[in-house]
Design a protein around this motif. Structure first.
Motif, PDB file in Angstrom:
ATOM      1  N   SER A  26       0.825  -1.202   0.000  1.00 30.82           N
ATOM      2  CA  SER A  26       0.000   0.000   0.000  1.00 30.82           C
ATOM      3  C   SER A  26       0.866   1.262   0.000  1.00 30.82           C
ATOM      4  CB  SER A  26      -0.929  -0.013   1.218  1.00 30.82           C
ATOM      5  OG  SER A  26      -1.765   1.116   1.219  1.00 30.82           O
ATOM      6  N   ALA A  29       2.347   1.820  -3.414  1.00 34.96           N
ATOM      7  CA  ALA A  29       1.358   2.262  -4.400  1.00 34.96           C
ATOM      8  C   ALA A  29       0.881   3.682  -4.143  1.00 34.96           C
ATOM      9  CB  ALA A  29       0.166   1.306  -4.408  1.00 34.96           C
ATOM     10  N   PRO A  84      -3.877  -2.187  -2.455  1.00 33.17           N
ATOM     11  CA  PRO A  84      -4.228  -1.189  -3.470  1.00 33.17           C
ATOM     12  C   PRO A  84      -5.543  -1.459  -4.196  1.00 33.17           C
ATOM     13  CG  PRO A  84      -1.888  -1.618  -3.534  1.00 33.17           C
ATOM     14  CD  PRO A  84      -2.479  -2.615  -2.563  1.00 33.17           C
ATOM     15  N   ARG A  87      -8.798  -0.084  -2.412  1.00 32.24           N
ATOM     16  CA  ARG A  87      -9.087   1.348  -2.263  1.00 32.24           C
ATOM     17  C   ARG A  87     -10.347   1.688  -3.059  1.00 32.24           C
ATOM     18  NH1 ARG A  87      -4.036   4.887  -3.477  1.00 32.24           N
ATOM     19  NH2 ARG A  87      -5.519   6.451  -2.840  1.00 32.24           N
TER      20      ARG A  87
END
Length: 153
Positions: A26, A29, A84, A87
């Motif tokens: 995360s 990214a 990611p 999200r």
């Protein structure tokens, strides 16, 4: 992938490695231009020795895989990271509702000034900017911002 398949629960010692891996993916990214101050081994060790056993650490689990994490230290939201691909799927909203439930008298947090999506997310959840710094107090030396949420009285 639906949010209905995801369970939020307190992290167990066995979750430390998977939670650290989510954090690493995360971070990479969401913050590609921010230098990570610690290598992968240090991050995994920090989860194993500090975050999971010493803090109020929650994980989001789907089909036995950790897909997100939330770390609270009293009234401070220390970490909120999602895989990611998770999200924008309301998982962050579920974690935020949990954080407010756990700390109904208010929360504070730090995020990097450059992290526009995180800042918009926190502002959407009622957090207000309280302080900006030049980053000299964080390990990354990246300008940051402190946000505060107080419940409506």
């Amino acid at each position: 992938m639906t949010i209905d398949d995801v369970l939020l629960r307190r992290a167990r010692d066995a979750d430390a490695r998977a939670a650290a891996d989510v954090w690493l993916r995360s971070y990479a990214a969401a913050l590609p231009t921010v230098r990570c101050a610690h290598d992968e081994a240090d991050v995994r060790d920090w989860f194993k020795r500090v975050l999971v056993p010493q803090y109020e650490t929650w994980v989001a689990v789907r089909r036995n895989s950790v897909v997100g994490l939330l770390v609270l230290n009293g009234g401070e939201l220390k970490q909120l990271y999602l895989e990611p691909e998770w999200r924008g799927r309301d998982l962050g909203d579920r974690f935020m509702a949990l954080a407010k439930q756990q700390q109904p008298n208010g929360l504070s947090l730090w995020t990097f000034q450059i992290n526009g999506p995180a800042r918009r997310f926190y502002e959407r959840h009622g957090f207000v900017e309280a302080e900006c710094t030049d980053g000299q107090r964080n390990d990354e030396r990246e300008p940051d911002v402190r946000y505060v949420w107080q419940p409506q009285s």
